[in-house]
Each structure stands twice: as C-alpha cells, then as structure tokens.
Design an enzyme around this catalytic site. Structure first.
Site, PDB file in Angstrom:
ATOM      1  N   LEU A 270       0.519  -1.289   0.353  1.00  0.00           N
ATOM      2  CA  LEU A 270      -0.133  -0.079   0.278  1.00  0.00           C
ATOM      3  C   LEU A 270       1.179   1.359  -0.187  1.00  0.00           C
ATOM      4  CD1 LEU A 270      -3.080   0.935  -0.112  1.00  0.00           C
ATOM      5  CD2 LEU A 270      -2.806   1.152   2.568  1.00  0.00           C
ATOM      6  N   TYR A 271       2.308   0.678   0.493  1.00  0.00           N
ATOM      7  CA  TYR A 271       3.549   2.220   0.391  1.00  0.00           C
ATOM      8  C   TYR A 271       3.166   2.603  -0.443  1.00  0.00           C
ATOM      9  CZ  TYR A 271       7.389   5.180   0.971  1.00  0.00           C
ATOM     10  OH  TYR A 271       8.176   5.220   1.127  1.00  0.00           O
ATOM     11  N   ALA A 272       3.781   1.561  -1.286  1.00  0.00           N
ATOM     12  CA  ALA A 272       4.391   2.193  -2.435  1.00  0.00           C
ATOM     13  C   ALA A 272       2.847   2.317  -3.805  1.00  0.00           C
ATOM     14  CB  ALA A 272       5.255   0.251  -3.723  1.00  0.00           C
TER      15      ALA A 272
ATOM     16  N   THR B 152       0.208   4.182  -2.554  1.00  0.00           N
ATOM     17  CA  THR B 152      -0.015   5.611  -1.909  1.00  0.00           C
ATOM     18  C   THR B 152       1.334   6.472  -2.926  1.00  0.00           C
ATOM     19  OG1 THR B 152       1.340   5.529  -0.024  1.00  0.00           O
ATOM     20  CG2 THR B 152      -0.995   4.920  -0.372  1.00  0.00           C
TER      21      THR B 152
END
Length: 432
Positions: free
Chosen positions: A243-245, A247
């Site tokens: 999810l970090y990637a 965003t």
C-alpha cells in the site's frame, strides 16, 4: 410487521381507525424503538470506548491525524519564522521543508541552511517511531538556525499562514507515512499523509503568488513487482507490492495532474533504501545494529529457492546532494492565481547507489564494525510488501542533476555505527 402489510399500495384509500387498540399498538412500537435505540447506542459505546485495542488504535490514529496546531500564531512566532527563512547568500532560495524532523528532512535542512538558503521546517512529530529521536533532530536543526513549526500538512489554515509570512520560492516536500510493513496495520495513515497530505500541499501551492517550485519524495517502491533491472524511470510502475508503494505511485499521478492543470513545477525523487546517522529505527540496518548489540536474533529474509534479498543502499549524504541539485535545477512554476500560464517542468529521478548489496553482507559488515557476532535467523520473505531486490539506474539523475554517489556501504555503515554508539551509548540507551 403484519400491520405494515395491511397498508394498501394505492395511497389515499386507507383510513386509520381511531381505536384504543391502535393507540396501544403505537405506544408499544415507540417503546420497542426506544429500547433498541438504547441497545444500539450501548453497543457503540462498548465498541469504541471500552475496548482497549480499539481505544489505543483510535487515539493513536487521532493523534496522527490531528490537523490543528494550538501553538502557532503571534508576533514572536512570526519573527522566528522570518528569521529561519531569511536568505543569507546572494543566489539563495527560501525553502519550506515538510517532514523536517524526519531522517532525510533533517539532513537536507541542515545542508540548505549551511549554504545560506532560507529554511523553515514543518513536522507533526507523530509516533510512528520514537518521537524523542525526532525531538533530538529538532534540537540539531535549531542549533543550525532552522526553526521547525509543529503542525500537520493537512492543516490548510497553517500552510496558508506560513505562505502569508514567507513567499517561499521552493518546497521540499518530504513529509509522508513511511514503512512498507506498517501499512498492513494502519492503512489509513498512508492515505492521510501520502495522498491527502500531498494534495493539500499542492492545493496551497497552486493558489499562492508566486507559485513555488516543488521537489518531493517518491520512492523506489513504485517499481513494485517489476523484474527488469536496474530500475529505470521509464520502466512500468503499475504493479505495487504494498500500500505504501501504491500511495507513492498515486502521488506521482497526482503530481502530473497539478502540473498539467495548474502549471506547478514538480520534481519527484525515488529514494533507494537511504541509511546513515540520525536514521529511521524501522530500517533493517538500524534495528539490526540494536539487536546485535543486545544479543537478540535478527531475521534475514530469503526469497524463493534460497534466493538472495538485496538492496541498493544509498548513504544519506549522497541523497542530500541529489535533493539540493533537484532544487537548484527546478524551474519556476508557470501558474498565477491558480491558473496555468504555460507548460511547466515535470520530472522524476532515481536517487540510488547503483550497487545492490545482499542483506546478509550488510549483517557481516555490521558484525565487523560492532565486533559482535550476530545471531542470524534465516526466514522466508513474507508477503507483507517487501520485494526481493532494488537496483537503481541513475543515468538520468547523473545527466540532469550531476548526481554521482560516492559512499560505499562499508564506509557509510562505519559512520552510522559511530553515530549510533555515541547517541545510544553502546546500546545501553534504549533504541525503539
């Protein structure tokens, strides 16, 4: 529910009989409604206020999402801002650094200040990792002459106020929710900081006059499940592994939109595994050092079929040089009053070291520097967003920014370990 079925489908042909039975039935329905309303409210109370897990989660999330800062305002506050943001060199720039008390933010702010630029920091000091480390960085910045405003990038009123006080020529936007694995625990914090926060910053920047040029931190994580190496800015980035990637990838698309519509000059920097003094405790090199000194086992991941997990470790000083070069080569935004007047600069660069190192080799270097044998615990690479390897193609950054990393992992880790032992006292002071 039978009385509902008795109501005819054609309106105007049904007449309610005024009998004591009907009045009694109405009172009974109201009583049931009241009873179940209280039950529902009681469940809400128990769920949100009595559950220890939910209480800590909600309070933690609220602290992380706090938008309003109570400590800003007043002549003394404005005077500190103006003094910090004052340009002291002939060709200097005035820069607002978001996430200034973070790892990269601290080093970039110090470098800018030391060369004579005007620098103002902004940070919300959240508790993703030990806030005392961030406060220590803040003290370092203040000794250098950089004032850090405590506030959230989602606080539009605060950002507008800062621009009213200082017409920043540049923004170094480094504030973000970092970490790949934490996204599985608190996904909302990533949307809040990396997407909503970025949009809020860009909204303010598009509306001010003159519009600032913006350099912001993307991530090597955007390459996700891409198997072509080394990673080039022209490669596909539509397969995020976390999810970090996702965003950060969304941030790049948002940047394109604001550049296209409003004429904002935007440069995205894809950092590759940054390490060094004053680093982040959630990074492997950092907690490996802590646990080796404490005699704890450290997890070393292997990919399928005992494949090597490697990272393109990039020393903080090299990253800072890339950040400053991006600011120095950023062209002016072309919008005015929220309207685009002409084409504006839009760039993205890899900032890496071009020398991937297996994580097992990282541990071996730490063992030699710490003079302690590590207790290695070999584990399979989990499905938590981590990827097997990262490797940067920096030809574009070298050509456009003059970017050329000079610090190898052995040298960089030696500097980190020296700082760590000095700051934490040979592991006696807790490193969280």
């Amino acid at each position: 529910m039978k009385h509902i079925d008795n109501i005819p489908s054609t309106p105007g042909k049904f007449k309610m009989e005024k009998s004591p039975y009907n009045r009694l039935r109405i009172h009974f329905s109201l009583a049931k409604l009241t009873f179940w309303s209280f039950v529902f409210l009681g469940l809400i109370f128990v769920f949100f206020y009595r559950s220890p897990a939910s209480t800590s989660t909600v309070s933690s999330d609220l602290s992380r999402r706090s938008l309003r800062t109570n400590s800003y305002g007043g002549p003394a506050w404005e005077k500190r801002i103006k003094a910090s943001a004052k340009v002291r060199s002939r060709n200097g720039i005035s820069v607002l650094v978001t996430g200034a008390a973070g790892f990269v933010g601290t080093h970039v702010s110090v470098a800018l200040k030391r060369r004579g630029d005007g620098v103002l920091g902004l940070d919300n000091f959240n508790e993703y990792y030990d806030p005392s480390l961030k406060r220590a960085r803040q003290s370092l910045l203040e000794r250098t002459g950089v004032y850090v405003v405590e506030g959230d990038i989602n606080d539009a009123t605060l950002l507008k106020k800062l621009f009213d006080i200082v017409p920043f020529s540049h923004i170094m936007h480094l504030a973000a929710q970092a970490g790949v694995r934490y996204a599985m625990e608190n996904p909302g914090s990533y949307v809040h900081s990396n997407i909503a926060g970025l949009v809020n910053v860009l909204e303010i920047c598009k509306s001010v006059n003159p519009q600032p040029a913006i350099v912001w931190a993307s991530s090597s994580s955007v390459y996700g499940l891409n198997t072509k190496v080394p990673f080039s800015e022209k490669d596909r980035t539509d397969q995020p592994a976390s999810l970090y990637a996702a965003t950060k990838k969304a941030g790049e698309e948002i940047a394109h939109t604001y550049n296209h519509i409003y004429g904002l000059s935007l440069t995205g920097l894809r950092f590759f595994t940054v390490y060094g003094p004053w680093g982040r405790p959630d990074m492997a090199y950092f907690f490996f050092t802590r646990d080796i000194l404490k005699g704890k086992s450290i997890p070393i991941f292997e990919a399928a079929n005992h494949g090597t997990v490697a990272r393109d470790f990039t020393y903080i000083d090299d990253i800072v040089k890339g950040c400053l070069a991006a600011l120095d080569t950023a062209e002016k935004s072309t919008g005015s009053g929220g309207k685009k007047k002409g084409p504006a600069q839009l760039r993205v660069f890899n900032l890496g070291n071009t020398s991937p190192v297996p994580v097992s080799d990282l541990v071996s270097i730490l063992e030699r520097l710490l003079k302690v044998k590590a207790k290695r615990l070999m584990m399979k690479l989990p499905r938590n967003g981590d990827v097997q390897f990262t490797h940067a193609n920096i030809s574009s950054a070298h050509k456009e920014l003059g970017y050329k990393p000079t610090t190898d992992l052995q040298t960089g880790l030696k500097k980190f370990v020296r700082w760590y032992l000095n700051y934490y006292g040979n592991g006696k002071k807790s490193a969280q």
